[in-house]
Design an enzyme around this catalytic site. Structure first.
Site, PDB file in Angstrom:
ATOM      1  CG  HIS A  66      -1.711  41.069  28.662  1.00  0.00           C
ATOM      2  ND1 HIS A  66      -2.706  41.538  27.753  1.00  0.00           N
ATOM      3  CD2 HIS A  66      -0.388  41.184  28.438  1.00  0.00           C
ATOM      4  CE1 HIS A  66      -1.821  41.299  26.694  1.00  0.00           C
ATOM      5  NE2 HIS A  66      -0.611  41.085  26.958  1.00  0.00           N
ATOM      6  CD  GLU A 110       1.888  39.048  28.105  1.00  0.00           C
ATOM      7  OE1 GLU A 110       2.581  40.038  27.618  1.00  0.00           O
ATOM      8  OE2 GLU A 110       0.836  38.236  27.408  1.00  0.00           O
ATOM      9  CG  HIS A 134       3.383  43.403  26.950  1.00  0.00           C
ATOM     10  ND1 HIS A 134       2.194  42.795  26.754  1.00  0.00           N
ATOM     11  CD2 HIS A 134       3.230  44.752  27.220  1.00  0.00           C
ATOM     12  CE1 HIS A 134       1.332  43.990  26.782  1.00  0.00           C
ATOM     13  NE2 HIS A 134       1.941  44.964  27.010  1.00  0.00           N
ATOM     14  CD  GLU A 193       6.169  41.472  24.231  1.00  0.00           C
ATOM     15  OE1 GLU A 193       6.289  40.566  24.974  1.00  0.00           O
ATOM     16  OE2 GLU A 193       5.416  41.723  23.461  1.00  0.00           O
TER      17      GLU A 193
END
Length: 380
Positions: free
Chosen positions: A201, A215, A277, A341
């Site tokens: 992101h 995030e 992430h 993640e």
């Protein structure tokens, strides 16, 4: 008139609207966009409503599983904004906006029966620096199984629809071609290796939102620490971003943004690609660490496996394992790649821990060690 029965849980980043009218400032829907996202493990249709002020939605799924209503209190529809929309017919039959005295309802009709886990609704705060207003986002999963996902392209040829290359009626979709030339290195040691780090992101895309953090900020913080460690070990580090920016452009589409990240790695001739992430879920009790890979090369599994093994030594978060996925960045990079993640921002305990210097440093060190182990074992 259908009977509304089942309340849809809203993601942790949102608050459910009170039962009684709220005295917040009025908001106006200024734009509506509907896009199909096929870069996820389960494709979905995303509806984005741009609003002038913060809105607290209330969502209801009827007992047939085919009608969803999202009510936006104290919200009106701007002049010029259409009241009906269509999406991928396999996922969305129709989207309609209905103006009431004190609210606007977004009514969505779907062809397949849905349950509450097939629907996600979340809000994104305004980002005036990058020209993005407040937004309400509605994601509805494809239950038909017919929405085409991005896949590994087996040659440098463009994908030709049904495969009839000579048929003038077949559309040739311009998709990135997977480079079959294995130019990445598998020799021992980090010194001299070209490693691309992709902080998930950024810029106009905040990623998942927790109670107090974003995030995009956590992924960048861990990535910058990892960059420093790898450079100290003699590696050449290529970052898709080093600040809070979009890689392609503000307000870009999903495919353009994801391909831009792949382009950075491919152009640099990276030996590995690591995408970082932070996960999120609709309930706060879910947590843990996951590593994803795709078998586009014989070494993607090894990369994910070695990094995940070290990541689990660096945290008390639950182990969600090493899993296969068709994520865009795993398929369109020309070298072994993994997407990690590192916990759930929607889990209050994990969010708090992820925002500490200690945990961010621990994850940076564990990924660095995992990369060292990967090269030490020639990717196997």
């Amino acid at each position: 008139m259908f009977k509304k029965l089942l309340l849809i849980p809203i993601l942790a980043i949102m608050c459910i609207c009170p039962l009684f009218p709220v005295h917040a400032a009025n908001s106006t829907i200024t734009n509506v966009k509907v896009v199909t996202r096929n870069d996820a493990e389960v494709p979905f249709v995303r509806t984005v409503l741009e609003v002038t002020n913060t809105v607290k939605p209330k969502a209801v799924l009827d007992n047939t599983g085919k009608y969803i209503t999202i009510s936006l209190p104290n919200t009106q529809i701007a002049d010029g904004v259409a009241h009906t929309y269509t999406g991928d017919k396999n996922v969305i039959s129709q989207i309609s906006l209905a103006q009431h005295m004190y609210a606007t309802d977004i009514n969505i009709r779907v062809p397949q029966v849905l349950n509450k886990n097939d629907i996600k609704i979340f809000s994104l705060s305004s980002d005036y620096k990058n020209g993005r207003p407040n937004r309400i986002v509605i994601d509805i999963n494809d239950k038909s199984g017919t929405v085409k996902q991005w896949r590994q392209w087996q040659s440098k040829q463009q994908y030709q629809g049904s495969g009839a290359a000579d048929d003038q009626n077949v559309t040739a979709y311009a998709v990135p071609a997977y480079n079959l030339n294995n130019s990445y290195s598998l020799t021992s040691g980090l010194k001299g290796k070209i490693i691309c780090i992709d902080p998930g992101h950024g810029g106009s895309d905040s990623g998942a939102l927790g109670a107090f953090s974003k995030e995009k900020d956590i992924t960048l913080a861990i990535s910058m620490r990892l960059k420093k460690l790898l450079e100290q070990a003699g590696a050449k580090v290529i970052m898709t971003r080093t600040t809070d920016v979009d890689v392609y452009a503000p307000n870009d589409g999903a495919v353009e943004e994801l391909q831009a990240r792949c382009d950075v790695a491919n152009a640099a001739g990276a030996d590995v690609f690591v995408c970082i992430h932070i996960d999120s879920y609709s309930t706060p009790d879910v947590g843990g660490v996951t590593a994803y890979y795709n078998n586009k090369t014989p070494y993607d599994l090894g990369l994910a496996k070695y990094i995940h093994k070290e990541n689990m030594k660096a945290t008390a978060f639950p182990d969600r394992g090493v899993q296969t996925a068709n994520f865009y960045v795993l398929l369109h990079t020309n070298m072994p790649a993994t997407l990690v993640e590192l916990g759930f921002i929607s889990n209050p305990s994990e969010e708090k821990t992820l925002n500490t210097d200690a945990q961010q440093q621990n994850f940076a060190e564990s990924i660095c060690q995992g990369l060292s182990d990967y090269f030490q074992n020639s990717g196997k």
